[in-house]
Design an enzyme around this catalytic site. Structure first.
Site, PDB file in Angstrom:
ATOM      1  N   GLY A 248       0.793  -1.197  -0.109  1.00 33.82           N
ATOM      2  CA  GLY A 248      -0.098   0.031  -0.047  1.00 33.82           C
ATOM      3  C   GLY A 248       0.713   1.165  -0.074  1.00 33.82           C
ATOM      4  N   ASP A 249       2.146   1.260   0.549  1.00 31.81           N
ATOM      5  CA  ASP A 249       2.965   2.359   0.841  1.00 31.81           C
ATOM      6  C   ASP A 249       3.601   2.669  -0.632  1.00 31.81           C
ATOM      7  OD1 ASP A 249       2.358   2.469   3.588  1.00 31.81           O
ATOM      8  OD2 ASP A 249       4.161   0.899   3.947  1.00 31.81           O
TER       9      ASP A 249
END
Length: 305
Positions: A248-249
């Site tokens: 997600g990052d």
């Protein structure tokens, strides 16, 4: 400039052994010490994309020194605020099961917070600040919202990687992009989502509430980008998921880094998907070679109900 904020960074101490037996002496087969933190992950992906950025946050003690030196060794620019207390250590035990023991984080004084916030005085309307990860218990639960006020007062853009009520509270300040997955989107509105049409319907509500772009990850079902003008869809690229930590990052880094360079939402979506998938298919965060390998698989199309 893009700034990432990691309020509660860590040393991630990874320990691998065949079997963990509680109450006895165990000997590890492998160990590694890595700098950890969601904002730091975003900075690393931005660096892989060649996008200049500066990592901000709080670091202290010999553990903080390790994190800072590790990032500098990766040619990352940092301007951490140094504090008296030690940066935390998170222990990740990989045995017959995976077990995590995460430190709660250091005490941060009001004087140290004031020094940190002074850095936001230099922001301009051309800057983006990405706020990621958990807060230190000693800070106010409204700390991110205090930072958002400072950011918006300077006319800069911000991204906050959060969910639930915290995400809803930020929308009126017009974040550059929000990134719920389809499960988080359902929880936000207290509904059951039946297929992509429902996901698009509720994703558009986030736009109506103030978000500038809405990215929605649907895991193996691909991803969506919802803008005020159009909705775009891409199937998920093919590959073996090895590591979901940091995916997600990486997606945030890919989108924001590309948008900062091009102001092109569609190209930013393409790189966001490629970076997220490349990390999922890697043992650590993706490198540029893996991102470039995945990019040709990202086929974006206009979504029509």
């Amino acid at each position: 400039m893009i700034y990432t904020v990691t309020v509660n960074p860590s040393i991630d101490y990874i320990v691998q052994l065949k079997e963990l037996t509680l109450g006895e002496v165990n000997r590890m087969d492998y160990d590694a010490k890595l700098p950890g933190g969601k904002g730091i992950n975003v900075s690393r992906i931005l660096r892989e994309l060649g996008q200049d950025n500066i990592a901000l946050g709080f670091l202290g003690g010999f553990t903080g020194d390790f994190v800072e030196e590790s990032l500098k060794a990766k040619n990352l620019k940092t301007k951490f605020t140094h504090i008296a207390a030690d940066t935390r250590i998170n222990v990740k035990v990989k045995a017959q099961d995976e077990t995590e023991i995460n430190g709660k984080g250091p005490e941060i004084s009001s004087e140290e917070v004031a020094v940190f916030k002074k850095q936001f005085d230099k922001l301009t309307e051309n800057d983006v600040v990405i706020l990621s990860g958990s807060l230190v218990p000693s800070l106010s639960k409204d700390f991110y919202f205090e930072l958002i006020e400072l950011i918006r007062n300077k006319g800069a853009n911000f991204v906050i990687d959060t969910t639930g009520e915290s995400l809803m509270r930020t929308l009126k300040e017009h974040p550059l992009v929000v990134k719920p997955n389809h499960h988080e989107l359902a929880e936000l509105f207290g509904v059951k989502l039946n297929g992509i049409p429902d996901i698009v319907k509720y994703g558009k509500k986030l736009l109506d509430l103030g978000a500038k772009h809405v990215l929605i990850s649907m895991a193996g079902d691909g991803g969506l980008l919802i803008t005020p003008d159009k909705v775009y869809y891409s199937k998920a690229p093919k590959g073996t998921v090895i590591n979901s930590v940091g995916a997600g990052d990486s997606m945030i880094g890919g989108f924001v880094g590309t948008f900062a360079a091009t102001k092109n939402s569609l190209e930013s979506f393409r790189y966001g998907l490629a970076c997220g998938s490349a990390t999922a298919f890697s043992e650590d965060l993706a490198d540029r070679a893996k991102i470039d390998e995945i990019l040709p698989q990202i086929k974006i199309e206009d979504y029509k109900n």
